[in-house]
Scaffold this active site. Structure first.
Site, PDB file in Angstrom:
ATOM      1  N   LYS A 173       0.835  -1.273  -0.117  1.00  0.00           N
ATOM      2  CA  LYS A 173      -0.027   0.075  -0.141  1.00  0.00           C
ATOM      3  C   LYS A 173       1.006   1.299  -0.064  1.00  0.00           C
ATOM      4  O   LYS A 173       0.586   2.431  -0.914  1.00  0.00           O
ATOM      5  CB  LYS A 173      -1.020   0.022   1.283  1.00  0.00           C
ATOM      6  CG  LYS A 173      -1.673   1.343   1.725  1.00  0.00           C
ATOM      7  CD  LYS A 173      -2.508   1.447   0.538  1.00  0.00           C
ATOM      8  CE  LYS A 173      -3.309   2.958   0.900  1.00  0.00           C
ATOM      9  NZ  LYS A 173      -4.246   3.481   0.081  1.00  0.00           N
ATOM     10  N   LYS A 244      16.099  11.974 -26.120  1.00  0.00           N
ATOM     11  CA  LYS A 244      15.820  13.166 -26.898  1.00  0.00           C
ATOM     12  C   LYS A 244      14.405  13.857 -26.393  1.00  0.00           C
ATOM     13  O   LYS A 244      14.387  14.996 -26.449  1.00  0.00           O
ATOM     14  CB  LYS A 244      15.847  12.637 -28.350  1.00  0.00           C
ATOM     15  CG  LYS A 244      15.257  13.680 -29.411  1.00  0.00           C
ATOM     16  CD  LYS A 244      13.964  13.422 -30.061  1.00  0.00           C
ATOM     17  CE  LYS A 244      13.589  11.911 -30.541  1.00  0.00           C
ATOM     18  NZ  LYS A 244      12.204  11.780 -31.192  1.00  0.00           N
TER      19      LYS A 244
END
Ligand code: NAD
Length: 304
Positions: A173, A244
């Site tokens: 959790k 890029k």
């Protein structure tokens, strides 16, 4: 299972909905909260009221708690008139709170000394999920006890998972929520930059929802096909192309004066991976850097 008597402590936003769904499934219930008003809907359905966690523990077989966090979990379980004073052999305490894995492991040992079993079972799905029974429940602890109580868990959750030993539910959790908040940070960076650079918010959000991010591809397709198998060749999307893209986004951020902290971190990570000579590998190979920093922890999932 139908004759089992269930106790529920913490009838707030989450506990209110979950306890009502248990009651609607036909289980007999005893409830408690520091705010007695919170119990009204349950009492109207025929639940009994307990004055203290101890009294509640004495009168039920399975106890649920849904409390704010570690201090409340500690005081309800082992404080004055706490659960531990009322449990007996065969009592089962299931903590649904989002709390500390280390704490629940310590408490589990203390309860074991009284013959009782503890499971940690935090939930995910929000208040609406608690009301409608659409919750993920992540359960750690004794597996045969888990199987025994599974029908009760199914009465208020639609995705119930056994995660391993005590504390493991809480670990799942905490990792789940931290991923959510980390993602939220980079989403806000990209939304503010996109809007400042001239795109309408609704168009931008729509495009992100329609793309692979919005389709949930990262967890459902991309990571399982690459990183989780340790498979980076041939590349699905080469590292040099990924860098890029992030580099162009950072350029845009500079152009429009939008700080891009999380994106810069991602760029640095991709650059460090490039410097390992991995530019033509799949871009997810960059995640191996964190595995190294974590102490050579390998995260591999066999999905054969
Ligand atoms: P909440 O504050 O609405 O409910 C907590 C309840 O516990 C309240 O009714 C409060 O009166 C009661 N309480 C507090 N201290 C107590 C004590 N000492 N004895 C008895 N009762 C006590 O909180 P919530 O949003 O229902 O969250 C409960 C747990 O579920 C938290 O651990 C939270 O992190 C987790 N959780 C919340 C959500 C959400 O969307 N709200 C989603 C998933 C998990």
């Amino acid at each position: 299972m139908e004759k089992i008597k269930i106790g529920f402590i913490g009838l707030g936003n989450m506990g209110g909905g979950m306890s009502l769904n248990i009651a609607r499934a036909g289980y007999e219930m005893v409830v408690h909260d520091i705010d007695r008003e919170a119990a009204t809907p349950l009492l109207e359905l025929g639940a009994e009221w307990a004055e203290t966690p101890k009294q509640l523990a004495e009168s039920v077989d399975v106890i649920f708690t849904s409390l704010p966090g570690p201090p409340e979990v500690t005081s309800v379980s082992t404080g004055v008139d706490g659960l531990i004073e009322g449990v007996s052999k065969d009592s089962i305490w299931i903590d649904l709170s989002t709390s500390s894995p280390t704490l629940i492991r310590e408490l589990s040992k203390k309860f074991e000394d009284h013959g009782a079993t503890v499971l940690d079972a935090p939930v995910s799905g929000g208040v609406k999920g608690a009301q409608t029974g659409k919750l993920a429940i992540m359960v750690g602890g004794n597996e045969s006890i888990f199987n025994q109580v599974k029908p009760i868990l199914d009465s208020f959750g639609d995705k119930v998972s056994y995660t391993g030993s005590i504390g493991s539910g809480s670990i799942c959790k905490l990792m789940h929520n931290t991923i959510g908040y980390g993602m939220q940070m980079i989403i806000s960076e990209c939304l503010t930059l996109g809007v400042k650079a001239g795109v309408k918010p609704e168009e931008l959000v729509e495009c992100i929802k329609n793309g692979s991010v919005g389709r949930g591809n990262l967890l459902n397709v991309t990571l399982p096909d690459t990183y989780l198998q340790g498979k980076f060749d041939p590349p699905n999307f080469a590292l040099k192309l990924a860098r890029k893209d992030v580099s162009l986004a950072l350029e845009l951020g500079r152009e429009y004066d939008v700080p891009m902290e999380a994106a810069s971190h991602a760029y640095n990570e991709l650059t460090a991976a490039m410097n390992r000579g991995w530019e033509n590998k799949d871009s997810r190979i960059s995640l191996l850097l964190q595995e190294e920093r974590a102490g050579n922890i390998e995260v591999r999932v066999d999905n054969s």
